[in-house]
Design a protein around this motif. Structure first.
Motif, short mmCIF file in Angstrom:
data_model
loop_
_atom_site.label_atom_id
_atom_site.label_comp_id
_atom_site.label_asym_id
_atom_site.label_seq_id
_atom_site.Cartn_x
_atom_site.Cartn_y
_atom_site.Cartn_z
N LEU A 176 -47.12 -30.46 62.17
CA LEU A 176 -48.36 -29.82 62.57
C LEU A 176 -49.46 -30.05 61.53
O LEU A 176 -50.62 -30.29 61.87
N ALA A 177 -49.08 -29.97 60.25
CA ALA A 177 -50.06 -30.20 59.19
C ALA A 177 -50.58 -31.63 59.20
O ALA A 177 -51.77 -31.88 59.01
N VAL A 178 -49.69 -32.59 59.44
CA VAL A 178 -50.10 -33.99 59.53
C VAL A 178 -51.07 -34.19 60.69
O VAL A 178 -52.12 -34.84 60.54
N PRO A 201 -39.38 -28.79 59.92
CA PRO A 201 -40.13 -30.04 60.07
C PRO A 201 -41.36 -29.90 60.95
O PRO A 201 -42.29 -30.70 60.86
N GLN A 202 -41.37 -28.89 61.80
CA GLN A 202 -42.53 -28.69 62.66
C GLN A 202 -43.77 -28.32 61.86
O GLN A 202 -44.88 -28.69 62.21
N LYS A 203 -43.57 -27.57 60.76
CA LYS A 203 -44.71 -27.22 59.92
C LYS A 203 -45.35 -28.47 59.34
O LYS A 203 -46.59 -28.60 59.29
N SER A 212 -47.63 -24.46 50.98
CA SER A 212 -47.30 -24.80 52.36
C SER A 212 -47.82 -26.20 52.66
O SER A 212 -48.78 -26.67 52.03
N PRO A 213 -47.19 -26.91 53.62
CA PRO A 213 -47.72 -28.23 54.00
C PRO A 213 -49.18 -28.16 54.43
O PRO A 213 -49.98 -29.02 54.07
N GLU A 214 -49.54 -27.13 55.18
CA GLU A 214 -50.93 -27.00 55.64
C GLU A 214 -51.87 -26.81 54.46
O GLU A 214 -52.96 -27.40 54.40
#
Length: 301
Positions: A89-91, A84-86, A176-178
Motif C-alpha cells: 500500500l505504501a509503494v 506485506p500489505q502495508k 512504518s513503511p508509509e
C-alpha cells in the motif's frame, strides 16, 4: 556523498527477503556498531545495521548473537517480515503514479542515460514506467549494490527479523513503511527528478561503486574511524541528495527513533534495537539524543 548510496543504510525498503543463514557463531568478527544504553535498572542494546548484505556477513559475532537470543523484544525501523500489505500500500501510495497519469519526465538526454543503465542492469523499461523518480532511483541503487556483490535479499535487518520470528520473539516497529516512503513520495516532482539525475550521474562516474565498497567495508569491519568519516562526509555534502539525507532521513528521523527506544526501555529490559548504522554516528545521532535524556550510553564497538 550522494544520497542514493547512503539511503540504503538509513532507510529500509525490503524489496525481497533472503534465506536464513547458519546460526553457528564460531569466532565471527565484530560488525557494524554496538552500544549498550542504561536507564535506571533497564538496559537496551543498540545495533547498527545496513539494509543490504552479503553471505559472508553471517553469522554475527557472539555478543550480538547472545543478546539477540535473550532479548524479550527486537525493535526494527520496520519489520521486513511484517504485513506485506502495508508495504504494498505504501509503494502504491507514494512510489507509483496513479491510473492514467504519467511519471514526471526526464529530458531526452537524461532519458538516454537512464535507458543505458536499465539495459546494463537488465531491467525492462515497462517494469519501472509507473514508478515515481525517487523509487526508480532506489531501484537503480539496489541494482548497483547487487553489481558490487551486496544484495537487498541478504539485508541485515531481514536476517535479524527472520531469526527473531523463528524463535518466537516479539518484533516491534519503530517506524512504518508509509512513514518512510512518505518522506520521498511527498517531494515535489522537480526535486524527485533531480534526485534521479544525481543517482544516474553517481552510477556513471563510479562514485556509487566506490562508496558502496567503502560503506560496506566499514560496516563489515566495525571500523569506527571509517564510519565516523562517512558521517562527516554526509554532514558536509551540499548536493540536493546530501541535504535531503542529513536533514530529513537522519536529523528528521533520529528524535522519533530515540523516543521509541526510550519507551521500549521503560517497558522491557535487555531488548535489542537494530537500525541503520548512520543513525548511530555523527552529530544528532540516536546515542547522543539518548545521552541528552540522561541515559548512560556505552559504545561496545
Amino acid at each position: 556523498m550522494r544520497r542514493q548510496i547512503i539511503v540504503m543504510f538509513c532507510s529500509l525498503f525490503c524489496f525481497a527477503l533472503g534465506p536464513a543463514w547458519a546460526a553457528d557463531q564460531g569466532q565471527a568478527p565484530n560488525r557494524g556498531a554496538l552500544f549498550k544504553v542504561r536507564n535506571g535498572e533497564h538496559a537496551l542494546y543498540l545495533f547498527g545495521t545496513i539494509h543490504v548484505g552479503s553471505r559472508d556477513f553471517y553469522p554475527l559475532e557472539p555478543r550480538v548473537a547472545g543478546v539477540l537470543k535473550q532479548a524479550p523484544v527486537l525493535a526494527l525501523e520496520i519489520d521486513p517480515l511484517g504485513d506485506p500489505q502495508k508495504l504494498a500500500l505504501a509503494v502504491r501510495k507514494f512510489g507509483l503514479v496513479g491510473p492514467g497519469a504519467a511519471a514526471p519526465a526526464l529530458s531526452p538526454e537524461w532519458r538516454r542515460r537512464l535507458d543505458r543503465l536499465l539495459k546494463q542492469y537488465k531491467i525492462e523499461p515497462q517494469t519501472v514506467a509507473a514508478m515515481k523518480p525517487w523509487l526508480l532511483a532506489s531501484v537503480l541503487t539496489v541494482s548497483e549494490f547487487a553489481s558490487q556483490g551486496y544484495d537487498a535479499e541478504q539485508a541485515v535487518d531481514a536476517h535479524l527479523a527472520r531469526q527473531a520470528h523463528e524463535r518466537g520473539q516479539k518484533v516491534v516497529e519503530l517506524e512504518s513503511p508509509e512513514g518512510q516512503m512518505g518522506l520521498f513520495g511527498n517531494l515535489p516532482a522537480a526535486e524527485q527528478l533531480l534526485f534521479l539525475q544525481e543517482t544516474i550521474a553517481g552510477i556513471e562516474d563510479k562514485e556509487q561503486a566506490t562508496q558502496a565498497r567503502e560503506i560496506a567495508e566499514a560496516w563489515r569491519n566495525a571500523d569506527i574511524k571509517a564510519l565516523d568519516a562517512l558521517a562527516a562526509k554526509a554532514e558536509q555534502d551540499d548536493s540536493f541528495s546530501g541535504r535531503f539525507v542529513q536533514k530529513v532521513l537522519l536529523d528528521g528521523r533520529n528524535p522519533a527513533l530515540a523516543d521509541g527506544m526510550a519507551k521500549l526501555m521503560a517497558r522491557e529490559n535487555n531488548s535489542v534495537a537494530a537500525i541503520g548504522v548512520l543513525h548511530l554516528i555523527g552529530k544528532g545521532s540516536v546515542p547522543e539524543l539518548l545521552r541528552q535524556r540522561g541515559m548512560t550510553v556505552e559504545r561496545i564497538y
